[in-house]
Design an enzyme around this catalytic site. Sequence first.
Site, PDB file in Angstrom:
ATOM      1  N   GLY A   1      17.912 -11.834  11.461  1.00 40.97           N
ATOM      2  CA  GLY A   1      18.942 -10.838  11.187  1.00 40.97           C
ATOM      3  C   GLY A   1      19.804 -11.196   9.992  1.00 40.97           C
TER       4      GLY A   1
ATOM      5  CG  MET B   1      21.521 -18.509   7.268  1.00 40.97           C
ATOM      6  SD  MET B   1      21.367 -19.230   8.938  1.00 40.97           S
ATOM      7  CE  MET B   1      22.466 -20.616   8.777  1.00 40.97           C
ATOM      8  CD  GLU B   2      25.032 -19.511  11.058  1.00 34.77           C
ATOM      9  OE1 GLU B   2      24.228 -18.549  11.032  1.00 34.77           O
ATOM     10  OE2 GLU B   2      24.928 -20.460  11.850  1.00 34.77           O
TER      11      GLU B   2
ATOM     12  CG  HIS C   1      26.458 -13.249  15.174  1.00 35.75           C
ATOM     13  ND1 HIS C   1      26.382 -13.543  16.522  1.00 35.75           N
ATOM     14  CD2 HIS C   1      25.748 -14.216  14.543  1.00 35.75           C
ATOM     15  CE1 HIS C   1      25.660 -14.628  16.686  1.00 35.75           C
ATOM     16  NE2 HIS C   1      25.252 -15.062  15.505  1.00 35.75           N
ATOM     17  CD  GLU C   2      24.962 -14.051  10.884  1.00 35.82           C
ATOM     18  OE1 GLU C   2      25.124 -15.287  10.780  1.00 35.82           O
ATOM     19  OE2 GLU C   2      24.144 -13.541  11.690  1.00 35.82           O
TER      20      GLU C   2
ATOM     21  CD  GLU D   1      23.444 -18.897  16.503  1.00 36.24           C
ATOM     22  OE1 GLU D   1      24.012 -17.800  16.688  1.00 36.24           O
ATOM     23  OE2 GLU D   1      23.259 -19.383  15.363  1.00 36.24           O
TER      24      GLU D   1
END
Length: 870
Positions: free
Chosen positions: A262, A264-265, A298-299, A321
Amino acid sequence: MQAKAKYRKDYKTPDFTLSNILLDFQLDAAKTVVTATGNYKRLNPQATELRLDGQGFQFASIKINGENFLAYRQDGESITLDLKGIDAEAFELEIVTYLVPAENTSLQGLYQSGDALCTQCEAEGFRQITYMLDRPDVLARYTTRISADKSKYPYLLSNGNRVAAGEYEDGRHWVEWHDPFPKPSYLFALVAGDFDLLKDSFTTKSGRSVALELYVDRGNVERAEWAMQSLKNAMKWDEERFNLEYDLDIYMIVAVDFFNMGAMENKGLNIFNSKYVLANPQTATDEDYLAVESVIAHEYFHNWTGNRVTCRDWFQLSLKEGLTVFRDQEFSSDTGSRAVNRITNVKFLRTAQFAEDASPMSHPIRPEKVLEMNNFYTMTVYEKGAEVIRMIHTLLGEKRFQQGMQLYIAENDGKAATCEDFVSAMERASGVDLGQFRRWYSQSGTPELTISDDYDEKKHIYRLFVAQLTPPTADQMDKVNLHIPLKIALYNQKGIPFTLMNNGQVVSDVLDVKLKEQVFEFHDISSKPVPALLCDFSAPVKLNYDYSNRQLITLLKSAKNEFVRWDAMQMLFSAELRRNISLYQQGEELNFSAEIMEALADVLTHYQDNAALTRLILTLPKETEFAEQFKVILPDAIAAVRDFMQRSIAENLKELWLNTYNAIRLEQYRIEAEDIALRSLRNLCLSYLAFTELGNTMVHKHYQHANNMTDSLAAMEAAVKAQLSCRDNILGDFEQKWRHDGLVMDKWFSLQATRPDDNVLLLVQQLMEHPSFNFNNPNRVRALIGSFAAQNPKAFHAINGAGYRFLTDMLIRLNHSNPQVASRLIEPLIRFSRYDSQRQTLMRRALERLNEVENLSKDLFEKIDKALNS
Ligand code: TRP
Ligand code: ZN
């Protein structure tokens, strides 16, 4: 296959660490030169060898303290330096490597996406760039200097702040970035390319201004606005609810088309699958909008839960996570509808995570043994991990939970932490004993609660007898008792909840289930109650309680809690399915319960009270959702009975569907909870009406009048699922309109792959030649091949084995080009133990054939091995 598993119990602190690293990239798609200059320090005085991870690049040279160094040995995945000849306390290591990003189809390390170059380093991708202490407990300060052709790559991005830039005379230019926060290698990122840039800014609550930059393919800037707004909302929310503020002066997001997951942070430079960035009303559905909002959040939330506090080792993955999913779920619930979010998440967990627990890949949220880390970015680590955090939240309450968060952050900021560090902080901050609760981290499988009750009419006492049991899983035979928060409500016949009392005291509606068997007693219950059990899904468990249809209908009609009402209908649907499956197997005529039909009609009649909930209640579970209720899954029977149920509901409530469809009017397209609810209910009406004689005309008209993707797709889907004569017309129109846009075409590919038609496999095979299809693009592969294998059970499990053979052929190709994607696609095949013996034999044969493939990736090997040998 020379793969060696790693065990959680074998964790050792590193002998050496890296404090600073300068990465110099001379970028070129065909040949990139990387010079990595790192300052290493010895932590273990006895250590004389330094082992660095590295693979998949050409290695040019190595220097220590400026001198050529030759005392090393290499194997396929590492280099080991013999440091006996030098002063190993502290030294500088310079390594030069050559990469070919244009040929890197694995999409890990440095690769090409369209015309851009970008990186993906989690979990162990950095080691494909240079030799590295590639483990999350080695935190270093990164300086990145990027040079590249200026016309091809006008933007050169990396983590942190842009500190210098310049031009060369040959048309190349360079930029230098410095990230002041120490980080593990998996959070490193680099992007080079030509983009449209959407700029904005955010002022933090302490008054600092943060530049926000969103990079998308040229021509797409107007599709980036929703993502930008979502980012600002997330930043604000994290300050308000978690008291967490952003820490750098700039936050960048880049959308790329070729991406394995999806998003990446990476610190200060998130890289996203364009699917989770781009949205406008013409190209994105309401669901897409909500998914963008949630992944953006989320990220962003990872900046604290993941980056500032990172993981000690990959076994701790759920530390970041599970917690970050919990945070993004809370964000979506505070921003939109809490009940809708809860129901959607629970539906997903019950289907996909429960299935994983029952599969050869079963593992606890903190795994004990890993062969390929990429295989553990799972529903269990993410979604069940989030449920475990949610249970802690339930046990502590919001206030004490937030105190625990603050303590956790204060103690672990700038460090690499463990799940135990988190639980311990929660425990000490709250004073709540989480001793037994910790077992959720080490025990795999889906616990089952079996509940019975009795009511003493004379004494007005109601008792619940609760027994817990976790059946054995593929990875773990013996199970222990868990601490399970069981939220309940007791309703009288009018749907009013009793106050829960015991010996004159009001007691909590969350019962602490800790023993194998436990009795809970409630006093002053004046009439026999209907129990609502596991309200809001207070624990990720299965519930066995012998509800009558009457009891469930009472809950459906009058419970206050929206989740309880929805869940009651789920149980009614299941009961109805099971009953009809028996009839189907005995060759008898199917029938739909009149009282359930009446209950459905009643909900629909009152849709104006709560359109969102009405839609959720009236949505018939998918075949894959129904399948999870069976030990042995019968794909044909489930498909046939579900089809019967769908047609019965359609026909019986035809007038109501029609009236509701006509009553809902939405002129302008707005992304607001209320409109989304009405639109989805109206489209649900259409999906049922499609199965009546009104279907063809209405669906075609709906498609032609649609002014947004949600409505267009709903019509197209209705036409396909009900096999209407307007179907080909709509599919063709959509294709003509969107063939230039892969992301939009994914909806079309995925719908084609889930057609109920008998020849669907042939169609899927033909579509692989479609000009919009690209075997190297994971989104396309998942939309077409993934949907067929995972979302079309009847066709995939065809008894002639053609579906299995097709998937196997695809996996053999993907094993070479992209093992990470292959490994996600193989899932339906390794779950053979859930099927009849004929299918089992066919599926095993397919896996055995795969097992013979030369250079089988670790990713596939780990799963095939577990499936065949458990
Ligand atoms: N950490 C990322 C997230 O949860 C997901 C991730 C892990 C990922 N490994 C990846 C994304 C590999 C892309 C490729 O948001
Ligand atoms: Zn994440």
